[in-house]
Design a protein around this motif. Structure first.
Motif, mmCIF file in Angstrom:
data_model
loop_
_atom_site.group_PDB
_atom_site.id
_atom_site.type_symbol
_atom_site.label_atom_id
_atom_site.label_comp_id
_atom_site.label_asym_id
_atom_site.label_seq_id
_atom_site.Cartn_x
_atom_site.Cartn_y
_atom_site.Cartn_z
ATOM 1 N N THR A 42 0.830 -1.202 0.000
ATOM 2 C CA THR A 42 0.000 0.000 0.000
ATOM 3 C C THR A 42 0.868 1.256 0.000
ATOM 4 O O THR A 42 0.633 2.203 -0.758
ATOM 5 C CB THR A 42 -0.923 0.011 1.230
ATOM 6 O OG1 THR A 42 -1.712 -1.184 1.251
ATOM 7 C CG2 THR A 42 -1.842 1.217 1.217
ATOM 8 N N VAL A 43 1.884 1.259 0.868
ATOM 9 C CA VAL A 43 2.805 2.401 0.929
ATOM 10 C C VAL A 43 3.541 2.562 -0.395
ATOM 11 O O VAL A 43 3.750 3.682 -0.888
ATOM 12 C CB VAL A 43 3.807 2.221 2.079
ATOM 13 C CG1 VAL A 43 4.775 3.396 2.143
ATOM 14 C CG2 VAL A 43 3.079 2.066 3.406
ATOM 15 N N LEU A 44 3.920 1.444 -1.011
ATOM 16 C CA LEU A 44 4.655 1.492 -2.271
ATOM 17 C C LEU A 44 3.834 2.156 -3.376
ATOM 18 O O LEU A 44 4.353 2.978 -4.143
ATOM 19 C CB LEU A 44 5.050 0.076 -2.687
ATOM 20 C CG LEU A 44 5.863 -0.060 -3.977
ATOM 21 C CD1 LEU A 44 7.202 0.655 -3.842
ATOM 22 C CD2 LEU A 44 6.068 -1.531 -4.331
ATOM 23 N N PHE A 45 2.548 1.830 -3.456
ATOM 24 C CA PHE A 45 1.710 2.382 -4.520
ATOM 25 C C PHE A 45 1.516 3.890 -4.389
ATOM 26 O O PHE A 45 1.445 4.595 -5.396
ATOM 27 C CB PHE A 45 0.350 1.678 -4.548
ATOM 28 C CG PHE A 45 0.373 0.357 -5.267
ATOM 29 C CD1 PHE A 45 0.744 0.287 -6.602
ATOM 30 C CD2 PHE A 45 0.024 -0.818 -4.616
ATOM 31 C CE1 PHE A 45 0.769 -0.929 -7.276
ATOM 32 C CE2 PHE A 45 0.042 -2.037 -5.274
ATOM 33 C CZ PHE A 45 0.416 -2.091 -6.613
ATOM 34 N N ILE A 46 1.389 4.380 -3.155
ATOM 35 C CA ILE A 46 1.168 5.823 -2.997
ATOM 36 C C ILE A 46 2.471 6.588 -2.775
ATOM 37 O O ILE A 46 2.436 7.791 -2.489
ATOM 38 C CB ILE A 46 0.190 6.116 -1.837
ATOM 39 C CG1 ILE A 46 0.771 5.637 -0.498
ATOM 40 C CG2 ILE A 46 -1.163 5.524 -2.104
ATOM 41 C CD1 ILE A 46 -0.066 6.070 0.698
#
Length: 500
Positions: free
Chosen positions: A474-478
């Motif tokens: 999730t952190v990677l995508f945003i």
């Protein structure tokens, strides 16, 4: 030296307080409790999985009738509990896939039809399906896997009408002034629904799991009737001005989403836009599906939400079962204890939404919370067989996972649907919300089946490792949005320093 308009901090709730009427309060409460009731009926299924599994498989502990063997012989679907558990996971996946497809459609329908009609129809129809699935089949002693699957597909499609409609209605009534706090508080509706569903199920579970479905379905149907006769979908229905007429006074809030919605070189004067078309006499047109997908931030947040909703809904669907299966606690006790996850989510969504209003940035708040979520997941996976300790760690985990989930699905979805690229169309909120939540539900659907497979073959510890991986994704995508908004914060800070 004058401070640029984009850097002047104002109280985030100033515009909200000055424009709040009793109609706003009624809309807040009706949309809040309508979605709470939808979630309560979903929660019932997760809360009674142990009872359903016992009914569908042979068990010497089944004392629901004086002739256990005869009862089992007429109702069994699976030879052992493991297969029943796998089928329950399959039902979760079926529901979420149909729910995801329905969200994409419901968002488009909600922007083109009366939101009140769509929401009320979905609530009442879903209540009838839930009653048929859990109560009617048990009363008639009719047990069929394909029938269960078909009902849950229909239920997913009907329940999908809820979220896009309530977010769109809230977006029509509440502008960007204090949106993070208002929507953070309001998005607790899902957690309140989980708590309500767990409470109702635990109260009547001793009479049979069918009565848990009966109670929640009845309350949901009544709520749908109240929504039909009482919900106002837009301020113009009572003669109040549209949001576009109000938000010039709080134009600083437009800058709150500038890193997410627009480019850095947009002039301050361009930020004071109206969400309505220039000619108020013209009826705004609904935005197209592919146009909505191309809006800045929509794809990234949709992919991020797919990973985060997978984790959040895994707790939603499997937490009571995990507590009973892993610690041997009674089902009713596990249902009541699972409430603490939702309590943490309520507090997390409200506080993090308020912080994002103060910073006027969303992504950095999400990033910090999700990093703490990784640690809380690791800690909860090693929780001892102690109910108080388990409840505390569970609430902390809900704070750092449920909070960001609530923000993305509500405040950020509203931000995405109200950005300057759709200023000629006010009918984009439901479509954008459907895309974000629909993509999230696809991820959650895949996840529920994976959770059951991982648990069966590797054990619960590997399930938590899987959750940690998804939270990190999730952190990677945003991350592009995080970097951009942090740069904006540093840039604003430098300008303030020069202005002093």
């Amino acid at each position: 030296m004058a401070v640029p308009g984009s850097l002047r901090r104002q109280p985030a709730n100033r515009g909200l307080v000055s424009h709040c009427t009793h109609h706003h309060i009624v809309v807040f409460l009706l949309t809040f409790f309508s979605y709470s009731l939808l979630h309560a009926s979903r929660k019932t299924f997760s809360n009674v999985k142990v009872s359903i599994s016992s009914q569908w498989t042979p068990s010497c502990l089944n004392s629901t009738a004086p002739e256990p063997y005869e009862l089992w012989n007429s109702s069994h679907l699976f030879p052992k509990a493991e297969e029943a558990t796998l089928f329950l996971g399959t039902l979760d996946t079926i529901f979420l896939f149909s729910y995801a497809v329905g969200l994409f459609v419901s968002g488009i329908v909600g922007d083109r039809l009366n939101l009140r009609w769509v929401l009320s129809f979905g609530m009442c129809s879903s209540a009838l399906v839930v009653f048929s699935f859990g109560t009617l089949t048990e009363w008639l002693h009719f047990y069929n896997k394909w029938f269960y699957c078909c009902l849950w597909v229909v239920n997913g499609l009907l329940q999908s009408t809820g979220w896009p409609c309530v977010v769109a209605v809230m977006g029509n009534w509440f502008g960007k002034a204090g949106r993070g706090f208002v929507f953070g508080l309001w998005s607790a509706c899902a957690s309140v629904g989980n708590i309500l569903g767990a409470f109702l199920a635990s109260c009547v579970l001793k009479y049979g799991y069918e009565y848990a479905f009966l109670v929640t379905a009845s309350v949901q149907f009544a709520g749908g009737v109240i929504v039909f006769f009482g919900l106002l979908t837009s301020p113009k229905e009572v003669g109040l001005p549209e949001l576009g007429a109000d938000e010039d006074e709080v134009s600083v809030e437009e800058d709150a989403n500038r890193p997410l919605m627009g480019s850095d070189d947009v002039d301050d004067d361009d930020q004071n836009y109206s969400i309505q078309a220039a000619d108020n006499d013209k009826e705004p047109k609904a935005i197209g599906f592919f146009q909505a997908c191309c809006l800045p931030g929509v794809v990234l947040y949709s992919l991020a939400y797919a990973c985060l909703k997978l984790v959040n809904y895994s707790f939603f669907f499997w937490l009571p079962f995990y507590l009973s299966n892993n610690f041997g606690w009674k089902e009713a006790e596990a249902d009541q204890l699972s409430i603490w996850y939702d309590v943490g989510g309520i507090i997390g969504g409200t506080i993090q939404g308020l912080i994002s209003d103060v910073l006027q940035k969303r992504a950095p708040v999400l990033a910090v919370s999700l990093l703490f979520a990784v640690g809380s997941l690791f800690g909860y996976s090693r929780s001892p067989n102690s109910k108080p300790i388990n409840a505390v760690i569970m609430a902390i985990t809900g704070f750092f996972i449920g909070g960001p989930s609530n923000m993305i699905s509500s405040a950020i979805s509203a931000d995405l649907g109200r950005q300057d690229l759709v200023k000629g169309s006010s009918e984009a909120l439901a479509t954008v919300t459907g895309i974000v939540d629909g993509t999230g539900s696809i991820g959650a659907a895949v996840g529920q089946y994976l959770v059951s497979l991982i648990q069966e073959n590797l054990g619960w510890m590997w399930v938590f490792y899987f959750f940690i991986l998804m939270t990190s994704s999730t952190v990677l995508f945003i991350s592009p949005l995080i970097v951009r908004e942090i740069r904006m914060l540093l840039h604003e800070r430098r300008l303030r320093t020069l202005a002093e």
